[in-house]
Write a protein that holds these residues in place. Structure first.
Motif, mmCIF file in Angstrom:
data_model
loop_
_atom_site.group_PDB
_atom_site.id
_atom_site.type_symbol
_atom_site.label_atom_id
_atom_site.label_comp_id
_atom_site.label_asym_id
_atom_site.label_seq_id
_atom_site.Cartn_x
_atom_site.Cartn_y
_atom_site.Cartn_z
ATOM 1 N N GLU A 35 -54.299 57.393 52.805
ATOM 2 C CA GLU A 35 -54.387 57.008 54.207
ATOM 3 C C GLU A 35 -55.390 55.864 54.396
ATOM 4 N N GLU A 36 -55.405 55.282 55.586
ATOM 5 C CA GLU A 36 -56.301 54.161 55.867
ATOM 6 C C GLU A 36 -57.772 54.535 55.722
ATOM 7 N N ASP A 37 -58.095 55.815 55.980
ATOM 8 C CA ASP A 37 -59.497 56.243 55.855
ATOM 9 C C ASP A 37 -59.856 56.634 54.425
ATOM 10 N N GLY A 38 -58.935 56.430 53.489
ATOM 11 C CA GLY A 38 -59.223 56.704 52.085
ATOM 12 C C GLY A 38 -58.845 58.092 51.615
ATOM 13 N N THR A 39 -58.456 58.971 52.516
ATOM 14 C CA THR A 39 -58.052 60.301 52.082
ATOM 15 C C THR A 39 -56.677 60.228 51.411
ATOM 16 N N LEU A 40 -56.460 61.133 50.500
ATOM 17 C CA LEU A 40 -55.169 61.195 49.825
ATOM 18 C C LEU A 40 -54.685 62.632 49.794
ATOM 19 N N GLY A 41 -53.411 62.783 49.620
ATOM 20 C CA GLY A 41 -52.826 64.109 49.559
ATOM 21 C C GLY A 41 -51.706 64.137 48.552
ATOM 22 N N ILE A 42 -51.289 65.327 48.194
ATOM 23 C CA ILE A 42 -50.140 65.504 47.306
ATOM 24 C C ILE A 42 -49.040 66.117 48.151
ATOM 25 N N VAL A 43 -47.971 65.356 48.342
ATOM 26 C CA VAL A 43 -46.913 65.772 49.264
ATOM 27 C C VAL A 43 -45.575 65.817 48.529
ATOM 28 N N ASP A 44 -44.521 66.153 49.272
ATOM 29 C CA ASP A 44 -43.196 66.249 48.655
ATOM 30 C C ASP A 44 -42.845 64.969 47.905
ATOM 31 N N GLY A 45 -42.229 65.125 46.756
ATOM 32 C CA GLY A 45 -41.918 63.988 45.904
ATOM 33 C C GLY A 45 -40.802 63.117 46.463
ATOM 34 N N LEU A 46 -40.697 61.893 45.903
ATOM 35 C CA LEU A 46 -39.656 60.955 46.310
ATOM 36 C C LEU A 46 -38.474 60.988 45.358
ATOM 37 N N SER A 47 -38.581 61.763 44.299
ATOM 38 C CA SER A 47 -37.550 61.760 43.276
ATOM 39 C C SER A 47 -36.392 62.688 43.654
ATOM 40 N N ALA A 48 -35.354 62.620 42.837
ATOM 41 C CA ALA A 48 -34.164 63.441 43.025
ATOM 42 C C ALA A 48 -33.542 63.683 41.656
ATOM 43 N N PRO A 49 -32.621 64.631 41.540
ATOM 44 C CA PRO A 49 -32.046 64.935 40.231
ATOM 45 C C PRO A 49 -31.424 63.704 39.572
ATOM 46 N N GLY A 50 -31.807 63.476 38.318
ATOM 47 C CA GLY A 50 -31.225 62.393 37.523
ATOM 48 C C GLY A 50 -31.928 61.060 37.625
ATOM 49 N N LEU A 51 -32.926 60.926 38.470
ATOM 50 C CA LEU A 51 -33.608 59.638 38.592
ATOM 51 C C LEU A 51 -34.484 59.381 37.370
ATOM 52 N N LYS A 52 -34.539 58.096 36.967
ATOM 53 C CA LYS A 52 -35.189 57.725 35.714
ATOM 54 C C LYS A 52 -36.278 56.680 35.932
ATOM 55 N N VAL A 53 -37.198 56.638 34.994
ATOM 56 C CA VAL A 53 -38.136 55.520 34.877
ATOM 57 C C VAL A 53 -38.217 55.170 33.391
ATOM 58 N N THR A 54 -38.144 53.868 33.093
ATOM 59 C CA THR A 54 -38.085 53.415 31.699
ATOM 60 C C THR A 54 -39.244 52.476 31.402
ATOM 61 N N LEU A 55 -39.901 52.718 30.266
ATOM 62 C CA LEU A 55 -41.045 51.908 29.836
ATOM 63 C C LEU A 55 -40.757 51.304 28.474
ATOM 64 N N ARG A 56 -41.144 50.049 28.307
ATOM 65 C CA ARG A 56 -41.042 49.387 27.004
ATOM 66 C C ARG A 56 -42.420 49.389 26.338
ATOM 67 N N ALA A 57 -42.455 49.774 25.067
ATOM 68 C CA ALA A 57 -43.717 49.760 24.317
ATOM 69 C C ALA A 57 -44.047 48.325 23.913
ATOM 70 N N GLU A 58 -45.252 47.876 24.235
ATOM 71 C CA GLU A 58 -45.672 46.515 23.888
ATOM 72 C C GLU A 58 -46.358 46.458 22.530
ATOM 73 N N ARG A 59 -46.614 47.600 21.971
ATOM 74 C CA ARG A 59 -47.127 47.763 20.603
ATOM 75 C C ARG A 59 -46.759 49.189 20.208
ATOM 76 N N ASP A 60 -47.031 49.606 18.999
ATOM 77 C CA ASP A 60 -46.805 51.005 18.633
ATOM 78 C C ASP A 60 -47.776 51.870 19.442
ATOM 79 N N VAL A 61 -47.232 52.791 20.224
ATOM 80 C CA VAL A 61 -48.080 53.611 21.088
ATOM 81 C C VAL A 61 -47.801 55.090 20.853
ATOM 82 N N LEU A 62 -48.790 55.889 21.153
ATOM 83 C CA LEU A 62 -48.668 57.344 21.168
ATOM 84 C C LEU A 62 -48.682 57.788 22.627
#
Length: 225
Positions: free
Chosen positions: A161-188
């Motif tokens: 929020e504008e006053d700096g407070t934060l909360g954990i609320v209902d997610g924005l995701s849905a079944p089957g949604l993906k996020v993909t990352l490319r490794a820029e070096r060998d990573v663990l």
């Protein structure tokens, strides 16, 4: 006279051949090396499931994800397509190359017995938490509590929020949604499929997610590009 022998470091798990797909059970941990150029796709199988995530240089785990460097470099706290996950040496570890959701958290942190007790009451002390998952999975690679840093929460919705407070609320995701990352070096990468049941980050019912590692220059389905 008693002699002691230094214990050998744990043997690192094998690096999977690609393409490789793993289902991570609800509340479980997972880890893998992702080679430079390979992509890692996270799939939220049932929707509204937070995935806590840490990433290290596979050759030198003292080089690890840095939330301050990443946030400062991109000028914002939310991750999406184009975000570069920077190390504590301000060098790239992974880049978000595709994102069905559009916003992921960098500030909410990982749940722990201590934070659960503080926020939700002493009766939660025995509940399994993300820090437990990170410690158990990290130990397979010779990591311990000193190696845990501020983590990423894929799919978790943490508005500020504008006053700096934060909360954990209902997610924005849905079944089957993906996020993909490319490794820029060998990573663990270390993953905790968040077991939290005291706030809505998992809809109060944790569910499985899927991890797919794809070879460099291949499509998300594993075909040669």
């Amino acid at each position: 006279m008693t002699t002691s022998t230094a214990s050998a470091p744990p043997a690192a798990p094998a690096v999977p051949a690609t393409p490789a797909t793993f289902t991570v059970a609800a509340r479980a941990a997972w880890s893998s090396v992702v080679r430079a150029g390979e992509t890692l796709t996270l799939t939220d199988l049932h929707g509204n499931q937070a995935v806590d995530f840490l990433v290290y240089d596979a050759a030198d785990t003292t080089v690890r994800y840095s939330a301050p460097d990443t946030i400062h470099a991109q000028g914002g706290i939310f991750l999406t397509t184009g975000s570069v996950l920077l190390s504590n040496e301000h060098t790239p570890l992974m880049t978000v190359v595709a994102d069905d959701v559009g916003r992921h958290d960098t500030v909410g942190g990982a749940c722990s017995k201590e934070s659960n007790t503080l926020r939700y009451g002493h009766h939660t002390w025995s509940q399994h938490a993300c820090v437990d998952n990170f410690l158990a999975e990290g130990a397979r690679w010779g990591l311990d509590k000193r190696d845990l840093v501020s983590n990423i929460n894929w799919y978790m919705n943490v508005p500020v929020e504008e006053d700096g407070t934060l909360g954990i609320v209902d997610g924005l995701s849905a079944p089957g949604l993906k996020v993909t990352l490319r490794a820029e070096r060998d990573v663990l990468v270390l993953v905790s499929n968040c077991p939290q049941i005291n706030n809505p980050c998992n809809g109060f019912e944790p569910t499985p997610v899927e991890m797919t590692i794809t070879a460099a220059h291949a499509t998300h389905e594993g075909r040669a590009a």
